[in-house]
Scaffold this motif. Structure first.
Motif, PDB file in Angstrom:
ATOM      1  N   LYS A   1       2.219   2.015  10.370  1.00 30.66           N
ATOM      2  CA  LYS A   1       1.048   1.409  11.007  1.00 30.66           C
ATOM      3  C   LYS A   1       0.937  -0.074  10.688  1.00 30.66           C
ATOM      4  O   LYS A   1       0.575  -0.887  11.540  1.00 30.66           O
ATOM      5  CB  LYS A   1      -0.225   2.137  10.567  1.00 30.66           C
ATOM      6  CG  LYS A   1      -1.496   1.627  11.243  1.00 30.66           C
ATOM      7  CD  LYS A   1      -2.696   2.462  10.866  1.00 30.66           C
ATOM      8  CE  LYS A   1      -3.978   1.940  11.507  1.00 30.66           C
ATOM      9  NZ  LYS A   1      -3.921   2.004  12.982  1.00 30.66           N
TER      10      LYS A   1
ATOM     11  N   ALA B   1       0.808  -1.225   0.000  1.00 26.81           N
ATOM     12  CA  ALA B   1       0.000   0.000   0.000  1.00 26.81           C
ATOM     13  C   ALA B   1       0.841   1.275   0.000  1.00 26.81           C
ATOM     14  O   ALA B   1       0.622   2.160  -0.834  1.00 26.81           O
ATOM     15  CB  ALA B   1      -0.975  -0.019   1.178  1.00 26.81           C
ATOM     16  N   PRO B   2       1.829   1.426   0.923  1.00 25.99           N
ATOM     17  CA  PRO B   2       2.594   2.680   0.919  1.00 25.99           C
ATOM     18  C   PRO B   2       3.392   2.903  -0.356  1.00 25.99           C
ATOM     19  O   PRO B   2       3.494   4.039  -0.844  1.00 25.99           O
ATOM     20  CB  PRO B   2       3.508   2.547   2.148  1.00 25.99           C
ATOM     21  CG  PRO B   2       3.530   1.108   2.487  1.00 25.99           C
ATOM     22  CD  PRO B   2       2.206   0.567   2.061  1.00 25.99           C
TER      23      PRO B   2
ATOM     24  N   ILE C   1       1.072   4.968   6.843  1.00 27.67           N
ATOM     25  CA  ILE C   1       0.571   3.627   6.535  1.00 27.67           C
ATOM     26  C   ILE C   1       1.685   2.593   6.659  1.00 27.67           C
ATOM     27  O   ILE C   1       1.479   1.496   7.195  1.00 27.67           O
ATOM     28  CB  ILE C   1      -0.038   3.596   5.123  1.00 27.67           C
ATOM     29  CG1 ILE C   1      -1.320   4.429   5.094  1.00 27.67           C
ATOM     30  CG2 ILE C   1      -0.332   2.167   4.682  1.00 27.67           C
ATOM     31  CD1 ILE C   1      -1.930   4.577   3.722  1.00 27.67           C
TER      32      ILE C   1
ATOM     33  N   ILE D   1       0.866  10.513   4.178  1.00 32.24           N
ATOM     34  CA  ILE D   1       0.162   9.297   4.557  1.00 32.24           C
ATOM     35  C   ILE D   1       0.895   8.011   4.169  1.00 32.24           C
ATOM     36  O   ILE D   1       0.671   6.976   4.799  1.00 32.24           O
ATOM     37  CB  ILE D   1      -1.271   9.277   3.991  1.00 32.24           C
ATOM     38  CG1 ILE D   1      -1.279   9.210   2.471  1.00 32.24           C
ATOM     39  CG2 ILE D   1      -2.059  10.471   4.494  1.00 32.24           C
ATOM     40  CD1 ILE D   1      -2.677   9.059   1.883  1.00 32.24           C
ATOM     41  N   ASP D   2       1.777   8.059   3.164  1.00 34.40           N
ATOM     42  CA  ASP D   2       2.478   6.811   2.808  1.00 34.40           C
ATOM     43  C   ASP D   2       3.358   6.338   3.955  1.00 34.40           C
ATOM     44  O   ASP D   2       3.430   5.145   4.267  1.00 34.40           O
ATOM     45  CB  ASP D   2       3.254   6.933   1.497  1.00 34.40           C
ATOM     46  CG  ASP D   2       4.341   7.991   1.530  1.00 34.40           C
ATOM     47  OD1 ASP D   2       4.502   8.675   2.554  1.00 34.40           O
ATOM     48  OD2 ASP D   2       5.027   8.157   0.488  1.00 34.40           O
TER      49      ASP D   2
END
Length: 204
Positions: free
Chosen positions: A60, A13-14, A57, A53-54
């Motif tokens: 996280k 995702a990132p 994420i 946000i990358d």
């Protein structure tokens, strides 16, 4: 597929978000070159958001990798060093002195990123500090300046770019330290969305 294209093992995702950000940077430049400023402004605001946000994420979901760090650095070099310089050039900041300043700005940002990859953040207690102005903040200041220019001074000479790019080039590799999550970062969380709204109000 990973047997034939080993790089696919880094798809997560990132890294997808970072890759999209690189594409958006190129699209933003094309839009500014075509004087389609409104959509370009929105996309660049997304780039600044994705840059935030990358990493969130990745941390996280425990998806931090050396590949991701390198990709993020290349994304920053493209979006925050090269793209602002190209946008400024095609907006008319393109005489011989201006080009020299833009080259120095882009190179200073890339050098800063290379240095950051080696030395990283400075830890003081539970706080993290940047050494020198980070490229994201530098590009954010450029972004805000462009919106103000297009909203209120469109068509005027781009004199403000001389001190803007020169100062940013100097500060990115200066030795001063500031809090990663301090007042500058927090103020940009407000100023960037406000500037996007302003661009729509003023019909940029």
């Amino acid at each position: 597929m990973k047997k034939y294209f080993p790089v696919l093992k880094y798809v997560n995702a990132p890294n997808i978000i970072t890759s999209i950000s690189i594409c958006l940077g190129i699209i933003t430049f094309i839009l500014f070159k075509q004087e389609n400023y409104k959509i370009g402004i929105v996309l660049y605001a997304l780039i600044l958001l994705f840059d935030r946000i990358d990493g969130i994420i990745a941390r996280k979901f425990n998806a931090e990798t050396d590949f991701g760090a390198e990709l993020d650095s290349f994304s920053d070099a493209n979006n925050f060093c090269v793209i602002p310089a190209l946008i400024a050039y095609y907006m008319g900041f393109n005489n011989a002195i201006a080009v020299c300043i833009l080259l120095i700005y882009a190179l200073s940002g890339i050098w800063r990123l290379a240095n950051f990859n080696i030395n990283g953040l400075i830890k003081v207690g539970d706080k993290s500090y940047f050494v020198g102005l980070c490229t994201t903040h530098s590009a954010s200041l450029f972004f805000l300046s462009i919106i103000i220019y297009l909203s209120f001074f469109r068509g005027k000479e781009l004199y403000f770019m001389y001190p803007l790019f020169t100062t940013a080039a100097i500060l990115m590799n200066a030795s001063f330290k500031y809090n990663k999550n301090g007042w500058l970062t927090k103020s940009l969380y407000v100023l960037v969305p406000a500037a996007v709204i302003l661009s729509f109000i003023m019909n940029v």
